[in-house]
Scaffold this motif. Sequence first.
Motif, PDB file in Angstrom:
ATOM      1  N   GLY A 148       0.344  -0.743   0.040  1.00  0.00           N
ATOM      2  CA  GLY A 148       0.289   0.081  -0.240  1.00  0.00           C
ATOM      3  C   GLY A 148       0.740   1.233  -0.014  1.00  0.00           C
ATOM      4  O   GLY A 148      -0.091   2.375  -0.241  1.00  0.00           O
ATOM      5  N   SER A 149       2.075   0.698   0.548  1.00  0.00           N
ATOM      6  CA  SER A 149       3.024   2.470   0.248  1.00  0.00           C
ATOM      7  C   SER A 149       3.799   2.245  -1.335  1.00  0.00           C
ATOM      8  O   SER A 149       3.724   3.381  -1.644  1.00  0.00           O
ATOM      9  N   HIS A 150       3.551   1.446  -1.711  1.00  0.00           N
ATOM     10  CA  HIS A 150       4.277   1.020  -2.693  1.00  0.00           C
ATOM     11  C   HIS A 150       3.471   1.166  -4.586  1.00  0.00           C
ATOM     12  O   HIS A 150       4.027   1.592  -5.213  1.00  0.00           O
ATOM     13  N   ALA A 151       2.165   1.725  -3.987  1.00  0.00           N
ATOM     14  CA  ALA A 151       1.175   1.675  -4.980  1.00  0.00           C
ATOM     15  C   ALA A 151       0.159   2.100  -4.444  1.00  0.00           C
ATOM     16  O   ALA A 151      -0.524   1.814  -2.874  1.00  0.00           O
ATOM     17  N   TYR A 152      -0.794   2.473  -5.863  1.00  0.00           N
ATOM     18  CA  TYR A 152      -2.354   3.244  -5.168  1.00  0.00           C
ATOM     19  C   TYR A 152      -3.340   2.982  -6.576  1.00  0.00           C
ATOM     20  O   TYR A 152      -3.103   2.959  -7.617  1.00  0.00           O
ATOM     21  N   ALA A 153      -4.374   1.469  -6.018  1.00  0.00           N
ATOM     22  CA  ALA A 153      -5.479   1.690  -6.445  1.00  0.00           C
ATOM     23  C   ALA A 153      -6.703   2.417  -6.732  1.00  0.00           C
ATOM     24  O   ALA A 153      -7.302   2.955  -5.295  1.00  0.00           O
ATOM     25  N   THR A 154      -7.353   2.695  -7.768  1.00  0.00           N
ATOM     26  CA  THR A 154      -8.925   2.868  -7.363  1.00  0.00           C
ATOM     27  C   THR A 154      -9.110   1.961  -8.602  1.00  0.00           C
ATOM     28  O   THR A 154      -9.152   1.124  -9.118  1.00  0.00           O
ATOM     29  N   ASP A 155     -10.973   2.224  -8.531  1.00  0.00           N
ATOM     30  CA  ASP A 155     -11.340   1.232  -9.512  1.00  0.00           C
ATOM     31  C   ASP A 155     -11.213   1.191 -10.983  1.00  0.00           C
ATOM     32  O   ASP A 155     -11.817   0.620 -12.099  1.00  0.00           O
ATOM     33  N   ARG A 156      -9.718   2.192 -11.832  1.00  0.00           N
ATOM     34  CA  ARG A 156      -9.726   2.628 -12.801  1.00  0.00           C
ATOM     35  C   ARG A 156      -8.686   2.148 -12.886  1.00  0.00           C
ATOM     36  O   ARG A 156      -7.608   2.213 -14.429  1.00  0.00           O
ATOM     37  N   GLY A 157      -7.762   2.491 -12.148  1.00  0.00           N
ATOM     38  CA  GLY A 157      -5.909   1.983 -12.325  1.00  0.00           C
ATOM     39  C   GLY A 157      -5.459   2.081 -11.062  1.00  0.00           C
ATOM     40  O   GLY A 157      -5.838   2.327 -10.000  1.00  0.00           O
TER      41      GLY A 157
END
Length: 224
Positions: A148-157
């Motif tokens: 969760g520190s190395h990436a961020y996710a939404t429902d599109r990307g």
Amino acid sequence: MNIIRTSVNGLSTLGAFGVATDRFAIISELWPEKSVEAIKKALEVPVIKTNLADTGLVGILSAANSNGIILPRIVNDRDIKNIKEGLDDDIKIGIVDSNITCLGNCILANKNGAIVHEKLEAKTISIIKDALDVDVEKGNIIRSPLVGSHAYATDRGIVAHPLTTEMELGWLSEKLGVPANVGTINRGIPYVSVGFFANSKGAVAGKNTTGPELQRLYQTLRGM
């Protein structure tokens, strides 16, 4: 997609102070009232203003998708009450009794799935699965369990650390069901989630984020 650049108390590490989904956003009490309306406009969701465990580190301590939010055992009754009052009744709150409390650093999730720190306990993973209503898988990004520190996710990307390999990007995309790309925030900071929070409709990025970085965020989070 709406993207705004701002700061809180002069800080550009906005991901530490907020979390967003397509149904709600939660921000710390550090944010001035004038910022709340700007965040609502950018993300197009209701905004709940509260601290967690007597700190403003909302984005560090929590993880969420549109189905629910995961909180650590150190939150207090006031925190839970504030969040419950701002959420629709069908949105679940999962509180995990784990020694790992910085859940925002350890959980990467959207409506399609969740990837979590490899040392999270089975009972914690069960709570995450139930509250977020997604399949959960343990994993690493660039040999680190702090997904969760190395990436961020939404429902599109998904925006990931610039050293994330093509194989890892493919894996992230497969598990969370959306395109993945690398990026930076706040003039080259590789730990992207510390510098912004976002949903499918918009993003709130640190004031030091450059034009090219914003363009990469825009392209990636709108589904490329």
